[in-house]
Motif scaffolding. Sequence first.
Motif, short mmCIF file in Angstrom:
data_model
loop_
_atom_site.label_atom_id
_atom_site.label_comp_id
_atom_site.label_asym_id
_atom_site.label_seq_id
_atom_site.Cartn_x
_atom_site.Cartn_y
_atom_site.Cartn_z
N GLY A 174 11.55 6.36 15.92
CA GLY A 174 10.70 5.24 16.34
C GLY A 174 11.11 3.94 15.68
N GLY A 175 10.32 2.92 15.97
CA GLY A 175 10.58 1.59 15.41
C GLY A 175 11.37 0.73 16.36
N VAL B 239 14.85 -1.79 13.09
CA VAL B 239 14.73 -0.54 12.34
C VAL B 239 15.87 0.40 12.71
N LYS B 240 16.16 0.48 14.01
CA LYS B 240 17.27 1.31 14.48
C LYS B 240 18.59 0.86 13.84
N GLN B 241 18.83 -0.44 13.83
CA GLN B 241 20.06 -0.95 13.24
C GLN B 241 20.14 -0.66 11.75
N SER B 242 19.00 -0.77 11.06
CA SER B 242 18.97 -0.47 9.62
C SER B 242 19.28 1.00 9.36
N ALA B 243 18.73 1.87 10.22
CA ALA B 243 18.99 3.30 10.06
C ALA B 243 20.48 3.59 10.21
N LYS C 229 3.89 4.97 13.56
CA LYS C 229 2.55 4.46 13.28
C LYS C 229 2.56 3.11 12.59
N LEU C 230 3.74 2.62 12.27
CA LEU C 230 3.85 1.34 11.57
C LEU C 230 4.08 0.21 12.58
N ASP C 231 3.42 -0.89 12.36
CA ASP C 231 3.57 -2.04 13.25
C ASP C 231 4.30 -3.15 12.50
N GLU C 232 5.50 -2.82 12.05
CA GLU C 232 6.28 -3.79 11.28
C GLU C 232 7.71 -3.79 11.80
N PRO C 233 8.22 -4.96 12.20
CA PRO C 233 9.57 -5.03 12.75
C PRO C 233 10.65 -4.81 11.70
N HIS C 234 10.33 -5.07 10.44
CA HIS C 234 11.32 -4.92 9.38
C HIS C 234 10.73 -4.04 8.27
N LEU C 235 11.51 -3.06 7.85
CA LEU C 235 11.07 -2.14 6.80
C LEU C 235 12.06 -2.16 5.65
N ALA C 236 11.54 -1.89 4.46
CA ALA C 236 12.42 -1.72 3.30
C ALA C 236 12.97 -0.30 3.35
N LEU C 237 13.72 -0.01 4.41
CA LEU C 237 14.15 1.35 4.69
C LEU C 237 15.03 1.90 3.57
N GLU C 238 15.89 1.07 3.04
CA GLU C 238 16.78 1.54 1.97
C GLU C 238 15.98 1.95 0.74
N GLU D 275 5.70 11.45 8.42
CA GLU D 275 5.09 10.37 9.20
C GLU D 275 4.55 9.31 8.25
N LEU D 276 5.12 8.14 8.30
CA LEU D 276 4.74 7.07 7.39
C LEU D 276 3.53 6.32 7.92
N ALA D 277 2.49 6.25 7.09
CA ALA D 277 1.31 5.45 7.41
C ALA D 277 1.35 4.14 6.64
N SER D 278 2.31 4.01 5.72
CA SER D 278 2.49 2.80 4.93
C SER D 278 3.98 2.55 4.76
N ALA D 279 4.35 1.28 4.76
CA ALA D 279 5.74 0.90 4.53
C ALA D 279 5.98 0.48 3.09
N ASP D 280 4.97 0.63 2.23
CA ASP D 280 5.08 0.23 0.83
C ASP D 280 5.78 1.34 0.04
N PRO D 281 6.99 1.11 -0.44
CA PRO D 281 7.71 2.15 -1.18
C PRO D 281 6.96 2.65 -2.40
N GLU D 282 6.18 1.78 -3.07
CA GLU D 282 5.46 2.21 -4.27
C GLU D 282 4.32 3.16 -3.92
N ARG D 283 3.63 2.90 -2.81
CA ARG D 283 2.58 3.83 -2.38
C ARG D 283 3.19 5.18 -2.00
N ILE D 284 4.34 5.14 -1.35
CA ILE D 284 5.02 6.37 -0.98
C ILE D 284 5.46 7.12 -2.23
N ARG D 285 5.98 6.38 -3.22
CA ARG D 285 6.41 7.00 -4.47
C ARG D 285 5.24 7.71 -5.16
N GLU D 286 4.09 7.03 -5.20
CA GLU D 286 2.92 7.58 -5.88
C GLU D 286 2.47 8.88 -5.22
#
Length: 247
Positions: free
Chosen positions: A87-88, A92-96, A60-69, A25-36
């Motif tokens: 979700g999303g 987001v669905k199209q990116s997935a 839980k994210l309120d962002e229409p576009h994510l750096a999903l890759e 469950e992502l609480a942040s869309a920041d890849p660097e925070r996730i990496r840490e």
Amino acid sequence: MSLKVDRASMAFTFKGGMLPMTVMELASADPERIREQLSGKLSQSPAFFQHTPVVLSVEKLDEPHLALERICAVCRAHKLLPVAVRGGPDPVKQSAWALGLGWFPPNDGARVRTLEGVSAVESGPDVPDPSPEPASTASGGRIYRGTVRSGQQVTAPDGDLVVIGAVNAGAEVLAAGSVHVYGALRGRALAGIHGDTMAGIFCRELRAELLSVAGNYKRLEDIDPQLLGTSVQVKLCDAQLGITSLS
């Protein structure tokens, strides 16, 4: 013209079932925070990060576009294998889909039952598994008589599961209610797979690979060694999985 299919010539068949799946469950869309955070988790539980398939929940994210890759790349760098997004909005669905991932609708309690660390992803009606003796059902529960062998999965999707026998390593038992094992529990046991926080796991000899109640789980390496080989009960207390002796 006969529409009968020669089963010997079939390359595959579709079968429904319930598969345990880790939900991230992502609480942040920041890849660097996730990496840490993943780096810290990897140092704590390296055995968990062994090509574990995960569903990325973005509810839980309120962002229409994510750096999903980029997020998927971070996961793969830490030996996690993203297989789907939950979700999303439509972008987001199209990116997935563009990344070759599956997509689940937001969790409405129907198709994907989140177990927080572990979830049962329902892909259709449960498929009966072979058993040495016919199983009994009563009040939505199930009684299984005999050993649950490695590679087998026994489920009680509507109530408690009682196993009168052992659960071997590599086997899996799941129940909407509680799981009772009148023998050695060496495989995986998941109780409260639909979110029942009052469910529990009870076994005569604890040697489980994984225990889960309503999404809270422990692996073998997380269990107090003094409890291994003893009779225990596993219950939730203040949203934490507690294991206590029955002896």
